[in-house]
Design a protein around this motif. Structure first.
Motif, short mmCIF file in Angstrom:
data_model
loop_
_atom_site.label_atom_id
_atom_site.label_comp_id
_atom_site.label_asym_id
_atom_site.label_seq_id
_atom_site.Cartn_x
_atom_site.Cartn_y
_atom_site.Cartn_z
N ARG B 9 1.04 -1.17 0.21
CA ARG B 9 0.14 -0.01 -0.01
C ARG B 9 0.89 1.23 -0.03
O ARG B 9 1.91 1.51 0.89
N ILE B 10 0.70 2.08 -1.04
CA ILE B 10 1.40 3.29 -1.06
C ILE B 10 0.21 4.33 -0.80
O ILE B 10 -0.66 4.44 -1.47
N LEU B 11 0.36 5.11 0.14
CA LEU B 11 -0.63 6.24 0.49
C LEU B 11 0.14 7.45 0.19
O LEU B 11 1.16 7.85 0.65
N VAL B 12 -0.72 8.54 -0.55
CA VAL B 12 -0.15 9.95 -0.73
C VAL B 12 -1.61 10.67 0.12
O VAL B 12 -2.47 10.79 -0.39
N THR B 42 -0.64 -3.78 -8.39
CA THR B 42 -0.06 -3.73 -7.05
C THR B 42 0.60 -2.41 -6.85
O THR B 42 1.12 -2.07 -7.66
N GLY B 43 0.41 -1.84 -5.66
CA GLY B 43 1.03 -0.84 -5.27
C GLY B 43 0.59 0.55 -6.00
O GLY B 43 1.26 1.40 -6.23
N ILE B 44 -0.68 0.50 -6.34
CA ILE B 44 -1.24 1.76 -6.72
C ILE B 44 -1.42 2.68 -5.59
O ILE B 44 -2.07 2.24 -4.80
N LEU B 105 4.31 2.49 2.25
CA LEU B 105 5.17 3.79 2.14
C LEU B 105 3.93 5.08 2.09
O LEU B 105 3.01 4.77 1.35
N VAL B 106 4.16 5.93 2.75
CA VAL B 106 3.28 7.23 3.05
C VAL B 106 4.07 8.42 2.58
O VAL B 106 5.00 8.66 3.21
N ALA B 133 4.88 2.30 8.46
CA ALA B 133 5.16 2.67 7.08
C ALA B 133 6.31 3.34 7.02
O ALA B 133 6.61 4.28 7.78
N LEU B 134 7.31 3.25 5.86
CA LEU B 134 8.21 4.34 5.57
C LEU B 134 7.58 5.86 5.13
O LEU B 134 6.49 5.71 4.14
N THR B 135 7.69 6.67 6.06
CA THR B 135 7.08 7.90 5.73
C THR B 135 7.85 9.07 5.43
O THR B 135 9.00 9.38 6.05
#
Lengths: 410, 430
Positions: B9-12, B42-44, B105-106, B133-135
C-alpha cells in the motif's frame, strides 16, 4: 585626469567614524592622502541604532577627510561589522563537459557560482565569497585551473555573510548624505587583514584580531587564503562598562580611567597605587585602587581573547599560524594587551599596522586606522577586478580560439 | 519483501490547503496512467485529501476525502493555528490510524505555516510511522513576505515533521519563485511545487512497481531513507534525442533544488532512478550515473534503478533523491525526545482547557514580544501550558548591564557577554 584616482574607505565604527582617502597609483599601489575622523554617536556594537545622529557624524568625518586630502568625496567603500556577521566554508563542484575536458573561464565562473550558492538564512546577504583553493580531479591546491585538463573542477570558498537589513542601514546612512554614494561594502575584519598582512604573511598563516569599540572582528588566514572569520560583539565599550559598574563610577569617568591608567598586566601595578577622580562625582574626590581597575580590564580582555582562541581552535588552523597574531583596532592600545594575548593564544603577537599601503605615516602607524585603510585597499582591489573583467570581455574570444586552435593542429 | 509480488500500500496524503492542492495535481495528471476498467496493479498509490476546511475539501479533485476534526473546527478550517490543526487530528486519531493500517509507504504533503498542514501534518506522519510505514514528508515553507509569525510557525512545524517522518523534502516557496522566474504567474509558482510532488510520487511508484533493467525494491528505498529525520532533496531532469543521457544528466544536476551542486557535494546517499524507452542502454545508464556521482564529494552510497516503459521511447527521465549527512542541528533536535503521546495529549488538553489564554500565547499581537505575550498568558491563567513559555531572565540582571541595557545582547554559547566578566565569574573586586 591630472590627479590619480581616489578611493575612499569609510568605517562607521562604535567609537569613531573614520574616512580615509587613498590614491590609486598607476602601478597599482595605494597611497593614503587624507584621513577624517569624528567621534561616533548613534552606533552600538558596530550597528547603527540612531540613524540621524550617525549621519551627522559621517558627514563631519567625510568633510574632515575632504579637507585633509583636499579632494571631493563621492563614491565610498563602506565597512560592515556587528554580531550579525557570520561566515562559513563551502565548496562548489562543476563537471567539465567540454570537448577536451579542459577547464574554461566559464567553468571557473560556474564553480564559484555553485560554491556561493549556500543555505544562508533568507534575510542574509553575502558580503564576500573568497576563493580558498581549486581542485581539479583530486589534484589539490591549484591556483589557476583555467586550461587544465580534468573532468571535475572543485572550488572551496570562504563565505562571509551579514543580515541584509543591517547592512542596508550602513549603506543608507551614507547614501542619505548626497553626494556621497556607496560603491561596495566590506567586512571590517577582512579589511583589517587586507591592510595589515603582506602576501608572505598570508602564506605563512596569520590571525588578525581587530578589537574595536563595540566588536572584536577576527580573520584567520592560512596558506594564502582566509579560512575562518567572524565577529564577537565585545569591544572597548564593554571594558569601560565593566569598569563603570565594578567601581561604581560614571561611564565617562570609566572611559577616562581606561585610557589614562588602564592596563591588563597586573605586574606593573603596585598593590596600593591609587587614582583620585576629582570633580566627577559630586561630593569630594573618589579614590580608585589601580589594581581593581586593572583586574576588571584584564578579566574582560582575557575573556574576549579566549573566545577568539576558541574560534581559532574550531577553525582547525591553530597549527597553521606561522606569522603570528596581529592586533588592530583601538583596543590594541591597551597597555599589556600584547603580552596577555601571547599568553592566551600561545602565539607571537604584534600590534598590526597598515603595511600594505603607502602614504601618511601618522595614519598608517596607528592600529585603529587599519580597518578604514583596509577598506581603501579593498576598494582598490574591486576597481582592479572591474578593469580586468572589462578588458577581458574584449579579449576572451581570442583567448579561447587560441587554445582550441592549438589543440586542433596537433 | 518485493513490491512486485506482494500487495503493497502506497498512500499519498495531502494535508491542509497546500497539501490538497499538490494532491490534486497528482490526481489530475493521473497516477498511474490507468484506463478505466483496467485491473488495478499492485502498489497503486491511494490518494487521500485531508483538510479541516470542508469547503476546500469539497473542491478537491481527489477521489478520497477525509474531513478532519469536525467537532473542533466545525469544518471551518484551523484558522492558521497549528494547535487547532493538531487538536483536529487528535480528534480523528482512530479514523486516521484505521486508514493508515497496513500502509508501506506514506507520503505526507503539506504546506507549513498554516494550521492544518503545520499542526495536523506531523501528527498524521507520526501515526503513519507508528503504523510501520516508511513515511516521507513533502512540505513547502511559506514565502518570506507572508510574515514572521507564519515563518516561525513553519520552522517549528518543519522540526516536528523531521522528527515524525523518516525523511522530509522541504521546498521553500521563495526558492520556487526563483525557479519559476520573475515573470511567473502565481499559478505557475504553485504549480512548480505541485509538479515536484506529483513527479516524485510517480517516479517512486514506477521505480518500485515497473519491471526494470536494474531493480530496486522497497527495502533499498527503506534502507536509504529510513530514520534519517532530515531533509532530503528531490530533483528531476529529462532528456530527448541522440544524446539524451547527457541532456538528462545535465538537466538534473543543474536543478535549482540541488543548490548548484552544494547538495550533491555533501550527499551521503544518492538514489538515481532512470526511466527510458525500450531502447535504453546500459551505456546511457552508466553515463547518467557517472555524471551525477562526479559531483559528489563525500563518496556517497549510490543506488541506481532503471526502468523501461514502451510509452517513453526516445526519452529519458532521471529522478534523483539525495540525503545529506546529518547536520549537528538535526542531532540536537533528535536529542530532545519527541513528546510521548500521553504527554502530547495532556498538553493538548491543557491548551484546550486554557482556552483564551492559550490562544493569546500563540496569537500575540503583532509587534509584541513573545515573552510579553507569554507573561500575559501566565497572568491570566495559573498553571498548565508551561512548556510554551520561554525561560526568562531575572529582571535584576538588566540593571547590571549598564550602557548595554537596551541593545541586543551579545550571547556566546548561552552566556550574555554584556554582563561584566568579573560578575559572571563571581570575582570580587576590591
Amino acid at each position: 585626469m591630472s590627479r590619480p584616482h581616489c578611493i575612499v574607505g569609510l568605517e562607521i565604527g562604535t567609537s569613531k567614524i573614520c574616512t580615509v582617502v587613498g590614491e590609486l597609483r598607476d602601478d597599482g599601489a595605494v597611497a593614503i592622502v587624507g584621513v577624517g575622523v569624528c567621534p561616533s554617536r548613534g552606533v552600538r556594537k558596530a550597528e547603527i541604532v540612531d540613524l540621524d545622529t550617525a549621519e551627522q557624524c559621517v558627514l563631519q568625518s567625510a568633510h574632515a577627510a575632504e579637507e585633509s586630502a583636499s579632494t571631493d568625496i563621492r563614491g565610498v567603500y563602506a565597512g560592515v561589522s556587528g554580531a550579525h556577521v557570520g561566515s562559513l566554508n563551502n565548496r562548489g563542484v562543476q563537471p567539465i563537459i567540454g570537448e577536451h575536458n579542459e577547464v574554461t573561464e566559464a567553468d571557473v565562473a560556474a564553480v564559484l557560482k555553485h560554491a556561493r550558492t549556500i543555505n544562508i538564512p533568507n534575510q542574509d546577504v553575502i558580503l564576500h565569497a573568497l576563493c580558498r583553493r581549486y581542485e581539479v580531479d583530486g589534484q589539490d591546491d591549484v591556483d589557476n585551473p583555467v586550461g587544465m585538463c580534468g573532468s571535475r573542477l572543485q572550488a572551496e570558498v570562504h563565505v562571509i555573510h551579514a543580515v541584509r537589513s543591517r547592512t542596508e542601514n550602513v549603506i543608507k546612512c551614507i547614501r542619505d548624505l548626497p553626494p556621497l554614494e556607496v560603491n561596495e561594502v566590506a567586512f571590517n575584519g577582512y579589511a583589517a587583514a587586507l591592510a595589515v598582512l603582506t602576501e608572505e604573511q598570508k602564506q605563512l598563516g596569520a590571525l588578525v584580531i581587530d578589537m574595536g569599540g563595540g566588536t572584536t572582528d577576527f580573520v584567520i588566514c592560512a596558506r594564502g587564503a582566509i579560512r575562518h572569520s567572524g565577529v564577537v560583539a565585545v569591544g572597548g565599550d564593554h571594558i569601560a562598562n565593566d569598569i563603570s559598574l565594578g567601581l561604581k563610577i560614571p561611564l565617562s569617568a570609566a572611559e577616562r580611567l581606561k585610557v589614562e591608567y588602564g592596563s591588563v598586566s597586573l605586574e606593573d601595578t603596585m598593590k596600593s597605587q591609587t587614582v583620585s577622580l576629582n570633580g566627577e562625582i559630586s561630593i569630594g574626590a573618589t579614590v580608585i585602587f589601580k589594581d581593581h581597575l586593572c583586574q576588571i580590564m584584564r578579566l574582560r580582555v582575557e575573556e574576549t581573547l579566549q573566545l577568539i582562541k576558541r574560534e581559532l581552535d574550531k577553525s582547525g588552523c591553530a597549527q597553521l599560524i606561522g606569522a603570528g597574531v596581529f592586533l588592530t583596532g583601538g583596543c590594541a592600545h591597551v597597555r599589556g594587551i600584547q603580552q596577555l594575548a601571547e599568553g592566551v593564544l600561545g602565539l607571537p603577537v604584534q600590534i598590526g599596522t597598515a603595511k600594505t599601503v603607502m602614504g601618511l605615516t601618522e595614519a598608517l602607524d596607528r592600529p585603529e586606522y587599519a580597518t578604514p585603510i583596509g577598506i581603501v585597499r579593498f576598494g582598490a582591489m574591486c576597481e582592479e577586478m572591474e578593469r580586468k573583467s572589462a578588458r577581458r570581455a574584449g579579449r576572451i574570444k581570442v583567448f579561447f580560439n587560441g587554445i582550441l586552435d592549438s589543440i586542433r593542429n596537433r | 519483501m518485493s513490491l512486485r509480488d506482494t500487495k503493497v500500500r502506497i498512500l499519498v496524503l495531502g494535508v491542509g490547503g497546500a497539501g490538497c492542492n499538490a494532491l490534486d495535481r497528482v490526481a489530475m495528471d493521473g497516477l498511474p496512467p490507468t484506463s478505466p476498467g483496467e485491473q488495478p496493479e499492485t502498489g497503486i498509490p491511494q490518494l487521500v485529501a485531508i483538510n479541516t476546511d470542508l469547503q476546500a475539501l469539497s473542491n478537491s479533485l481527489c477521489g478520497e476525502k477525509f474531513q478532519l476534526g469536525l467537532k473542533t473546527t466545525f469544518g471551518l478550517g484551523a484558522g492558521g493555528d497549528p494547535i487547532v490543526g493538531r487538536k483536529a487530528a487528535m480528534e480523528d486519531r482512530d479514523r486516521l490510524a484505521e486508514m493508515l493500517r497496513g500502509a508501506d509507504l506514506v507520503f505526507v504533503a503539506a504546506g507549513l505555516g498554516g494550521g492544518t498542514g503545520g499542526g495536523a501534518g506531523p501528527f498524521i506522519a507520526q501515526l503513519a510511522r507508528e503504523a510501520g510505514a516508511l513515511t516521507l514528508g513533502f512540505v513547502t515553507l511559506p514565502f518570506e513576505f507572508e510574515g514572521e509569525r507564519r515563518c516561525e510557525q513553519a520552522t517549528a512545524a518543519l522540526g516536528e515533521f523531521k522528527r515524525a517522518t523518516d525523511a522530509v523534502v522541504c521546498v521553500p516557496n521563495d526558492k520556487l519563485f526563483e525557479m519559476a522566474g520573475e515573470r511567473a504567474t502565481v499559478l505557475d509558482v504553485f504549480r512548480t511545487a505541485d509538479d515536484l510532488l506529483a513527479e516524485g510520487v510517480r517516479a517512486l511508484w514506477r521505480m518500485l512497481t515497473k519491471p526494470g533493467l536494474i531493480n530496486r525494491d522497497f527495502n533499498d528505498l527503506r534502507r536509504a531513507l529510513e530514520k534519517r529525520h532530515d531533509e532530503i532533496v528531490f530533483a528531476f531532469g529529462t532528456g530527448e534525442g541522440d544524446d539524451k543521457a547527457m541532456a538528462a544528466a545535465t538537466a538534473v544536476t543543474s536543478n535549482p533544488l540541488l543548490g548548484g551542486g552544494a547538495i550533491l557535494a555533501e550527499a551521503e546517499t544518492v538514489l538515481v532512478s532512470l526511466r527510458g524507452g525500450l531502447e535504453l542502454t546500459m551505456t546511457e545508464v552508466k553515463r547518467v550515473v557517472s555524471q551525477v556521482s562526479q559531483q559528489c564529494v563525500q563518496k556517497p552510497h549510490v543506488l541506481v534503478a532503471a526502468s523501461v516503459d514502451e510509452n517513453f521511447a526516445g526519452k529519458l527521465s532521471v529522478l534523483l533523491i539525495a540525503s545529506r549527512a546529518r547536520s549537528a542541528t538535526v542531532e540536537a533536535a533528535l536529542a530532545s525526545p519527541l513528546p510521548s503521546d500521553r504527554e502530547m495529549a495532556a498538553s493538548m488538553k491543557d491548551k484546550v482547557a486554557g482556552g483564551d489564554a492559550a490562544m493569546l500565547t500563540t496569537a500575540g499581537k503583532p509587534g509584541q514580544r513573545p515573552e510579553q505575550a507569554a507573561e500575559k498568558a501566565v497572568g491570566k491563567r495559573p498553571g498548565g501550558d508551561a512548556n510554551r513559555l520561554r525561560q526568562q531572565r531575572l529582571a535584576l540582571e538588566i540593571n547590571v548591564k549598564g550602557r548595554f541595557d537596551k541593545v541586543e545582547p551579545t550571547i556566546y554559547e548561552g552566556e550574555d557577554l554584556d554582563l561584566p566578566t568579573f560578575l559572571r565569574r563571581g570575582i570580587k573586586i576590591g
